[in-house]
Design a protein around this motif. Sequence first.
Motif, short mmCIF file in Angstrom:
data_model
loop_
_atom_site.label_atom_id
_atom_site.label_comp_id
_atom_site.label_asym_id
_atom_site.label_seq_id
_atom_site.Cartn_x
_atom_site.Cartn_y
_atom_site.Cartn_z
N ALA A 165 -4.96 74.08 70.74
CA ALA A 165 -5.97 73.45 71.59
C ALA A 165 -5.28 72.67 72.70
CB ALA A 165 -6.84 72.52 70.76
N PHE A 166 -5.65 72.96 73.93
CA PHE A 166 -5.24 72.15 75.07
C PHE A 166 -6.41 71.26 75.41
CE2 PHE A 166 -1.32 73.75 77.06
CZ PHE A 166 -1.05 74.78 76.20
N PHE A 167 -6.14 69.99 75.65
CA PHE A 167 -7.25 69.15 76.02
C PHE A 167 -6.78 68.03 76.92
CE2 PHE A 167 -6.47 66.05 72.52
CZ PHE A 167 -5.52 66.77 71.86
N PHE A 168 -7.77 67.34 77.52
CA PHE A 168 -7.51 66.38 78.57
C PHE A 168 -6.76 67.06 79.71
CE2 PHE A 168 -7.42 63.78 74.62
CZ PHE A 168 -8.72 63.38 74.73
N SER A 169 -7.20 68.27 80.01
CA SER A 169 -6.73 69.05 81.13
C SER A 169 -7.97 69.70 81.72
CB SER A 169 -5.71 70.08 80.68
OG SER A 169 -4.49 69.45 80.36
N PHE A 170 -7.83 70.74 82.55
CA PHE A 170 -9.03 71.37 83.03
C PHE A 170 -8.91 72.87 82.93
CE2 PHE A 170 -6.63 71.87 86.89
CZ PHE A 170 -7.11 73.03 87.44
N PHE A 171 -10.04 73.58 82.98
CA PHE A 171 -10.03 75.01 82.78
C PHE A 171 -10.74 75.71 83.92
CE2 PHE A 171 -13.82 73.48 80.61
CZ PHE A 171 -14.81 74.30 81.14
N VAL A 172 -10.36 76.95 84.12
CA VAL A 172 -11.08 77.87 85.00
C VAL A 172 -11.51 79.03 84.13
CG1 VAL A 172 -10.91 79.44 86.94
CG2 VAL A 172 -9.79 77.22 87.05
N SER A 173 -12.80 79.32 84.08
CA SER A 173 -13.29 80.37 83.20
C SER A 173 -12.68 81.71 83.56
CB SER A 173 -14.81 80.46 83.29
OG SER A 173 -15.39 79.28 82.79
N LEU A 174 -12.31 82.48 82.54
CA LEU A 174 -11.72 83.79 82.73
C LEU A 174 -12.63 84.83 82.11
CD1 LEU A 174 -8.10 82.89 81.66
CD2 LEU A 174 -8.94 83.12 83.97
N SER A 175 -12.83 85.93 82.79
CA SER A 175 -13.63 87.01 82.23
C SER A 175 -12.74 87.91 81.39
CB SER A 175 -14.28 87.83 83.34
OG SER A 175 -13.29 88.58 84.03
N SER A 176 -13.35 88.70 80.52
CA SER A 176 -12.58 89.61 79.68
C SER A 176 -11.85 90.64 80.50
CB SER A 176 -13.52 90.31 78.68
OG SER A 176 -14.54 91.03 79.38
N ALA A 177 -12.30 90.87 81.73
CA ALA A 177 -11.64 91.85 82.59
C ALA A 177 -10.26 91.38 83.03
CB ALA A 177 -12.50 92.14 83.81
N ASP A 178 -9.99 90.08 82.88
CA ASP A 178 -8.70 89.55 83.30
C ASP A 178 -7.59 89.86 82.31
OD1 ASP A 178 -10.54 86.73 84.36
OD2 ASP A 178 -9.64 88.22 85.67
N VAL A 179 -7.95 90.31 81.11
CA VAL A 179 -6.99 90.45 80.03
C VAL A 179 -7.11 91.83 79.39
CG1 VAL A 179 -6.25 89.50 77.82
CG2 VAL A 179 -7.15 87.98 79.57
N ASN A 180 -5.96 92.44 79.08
CA ASN A 180 -5.97 93.67 78.29
C ASN A 180 -6.15 93.29 76.82
OD1 ASN A 180 -5.49 95.47 80.43
ND2 ASN A 180 -3.29 95.08 80.33
N PRO A 181 -7.24 93.69 76.19
CA PRO A 181 -7.47 93.30 74.80
C PRO A 181 -6.57 94.07 73.84
CG PRO A 181 -9.21 94.77 75.53
CD PRO A 181 -8.36 94.48 76.74
N CYS A 182 -6.43 93.51 72.66
CA CYS A 182 -5.65 94.14 71.58
C CYS A 182 -6.35 95.42 71.11
CB CYS A 182 -5.53 93.16 70.43
SG CYS A 182 -4.98 93.84 68.87
N ILE A 183 -5.58 96.51 70.98
CA ILE A 183 -6.07 97.69 70.27
C ILE A 183 -5.85 97.41 68.79
CG2 ILE A 183 -5.82 100.16 69.91
CD1 ILE A 183 -4.76 100.40 72.73
N LEU A 184 -6.89 96.96 68.13
CA LEU A 184 -6.78 96.47 66.77
C LEU A 184 -6.78 97.63 65.78
CD1 LEU A 184 -6.59 93.53 65.70
CD2 LEU A 184 -9.02 93.70 65.15
N ARG A 185 -5.78 97.66 64.91
CA ARG A 185 -5.69 98.68 63.87
C ARG A 185 -5.69 97.98 62.51
NH1 ARG A 185 -7.13 101.73 67.32
NH2 ARG A 185 -5.83 103.26 68.42
N GLU A 186 -6.62 98.38 61.64
CA GLU A 186 -6.66 97.83 60.29
C GLU A 186 -5.78 98.70 59.40
OE1 GLU A 186 -9.82 95.92 57.12
OE2 GLU A 186 -10.52 97.51 58.47
N ILE A 187 -4.64 98.16 58.97
CA ILE A 187 -3.70 98.90 58.15
C ILE A 187 -4.22 98.99 56.71
CG2 ILE A 187 -1.31 99.04 57.36
CD1 ILE A 187 -1.75 99.38 60.41
N GLN A 188 -4.71 97.89 56.22
CA GLN A 188 -5.41 97.83 54.95
C GLN A 188 -6.38 96.67 55.06
OE1 GLN A 188 -2.68 97.07 51.74
NE2 GLN A 188 -1.44 95.69 52.96
#
Length: 505
Positions: free
Chosen positions: A7-30
């Motif tokens: 957690a970062f706090f007592f700082s400020f944020f700029v909202s980011l859309s999901s398009a800004d980030v390549n999401p994880c290709i999630l693989r369930e091994i078990q």
Amino acid sequence: MRRLLSAFFFSFFVSLSSADVNPCILREIQENAYVCECNITYCDDVAPLGTVGKNQGVLFYTSQSGSRLQRSDFPPNSTAAPNSVQFIIDASITYQTIFGFGAAFTDAAGINLDSLPTNMSDFIINQYFSTDGLGYTVGRVPMASCDFSTHEYSYDDVANDFNLTNFNLTAEDFRYKIPYILKAKTAAGGSLRLFSTPWSPPGWMKSNGRMKGGGVMKGDMNGQYYQTWAKYFVRFFEEYHKAGIDFWGTTIQNEPTSGLDPFWKWQTMYLSAAMERDFLKGTLGPTLRGSPFAQNLSIMIVDDQRNNLPAWPDTILLDPDAAKYVSGIALHWYEDIETSPSLLTQTHQNHPDYFIFGTEACTGYLPLQGHPELGSWPRAEQYANDLIQDLLNWSTGWMDWNLVLDMQGGPNWVGNFVDAAIIVDSSRNIYYKNPMWHVMGHFAKFIRPGSVRISGEFQNLHDANVEGVAFKAPDGSRVAVILNKDAVSQPRSLNFANHSQNQIK
């Protein structure tokens, strides 16, 4: 689901859309074991923190159920929800300064990187060392071979070559270490603290005649063999300097207590605390200080399990002739489950002028566990727990072991296979990010060099399954890393309070 939170706090944020980030290709091994899969054209990345302003914050969390450094806006002073965790920060109470996190450039790591297309190996290096990735700032380099090599070798295997006429770096250095160190240095913006560690001198210098197996240095303390060994250190730093690489530090010997075992399966050499003290003050320290390539090195003692505390540092640091060469105390984690982290605090209290640093950790090292477990959450939780406990007890940083390993957990010339944060399947041009990779991100990416640990306490919480540590970042913002080890049966929300009298940026 179990969660690890930064957690970062007592700082400020700029909202980011999901398009800004390549999401994880999630693989369930078990069941409940997930990895992020990366291939030749795609890999996930970490959302940037963004710009942050007063009394606002950003939350990153990772969970057993598959969230990986997931970013969201975080209001630090929200109304406490039922079953919430109240974490109180006081930046007026300060402890140690952090200088970084990282991993090791072993032969095995280089072999696995070399097995992938260049764009993939370059991306792994960038994701580890660039500030867009985890932002590692420290790298460990074995001096010649270790168990994570394909064979036993030194830099001078010619018997009785006391002048080191035949000293030379090897093909492993030029192919598997130096190129990736240089790339990592570039990715880190030139700011990469490298330290070296020897596993053994050449076999002809040891009592058993081999790098493998327990033994001691031949001859009298600080005699001809010890003098040659000290010169060997200097030659290593000289040759790496010629390749464009200079070192910040060195340890004296990897796990010196293992050298008591004549049947030790890989490279080692025994030194007691008294022997390390006498070698340091009588030969190694003066020899390194006399070299233009080694005179400013930060020399670390111990480089072994924390059950050697505080006696080992006491033996060396209470001798002023030895202590003047020492900068810090290096520790491994393999017996941490059997010893209290309070030993670090006791050692700091005995010797407050010397930093404490964790120089090696990995999972899968125990009997019957010697292989990767893709997606293992318990292994990730081991990392998080040890990191938090070490940091709460004066550690200035923490090192993972191999940067990458193969599907077997190697290569390793003695079959000492273990796990790693990134596992490579070169036959398919794929690699997997274990949850350990994201755990390291919660610390390395957000607790930047120069951050200072500050007071962070849970209010009205008597639950050992919730742990946390807090820092003041160099820009004045506050950082907290919180681990809930029992989130399945006890999910909790977060609520933060600031009790510092310091001005908040």
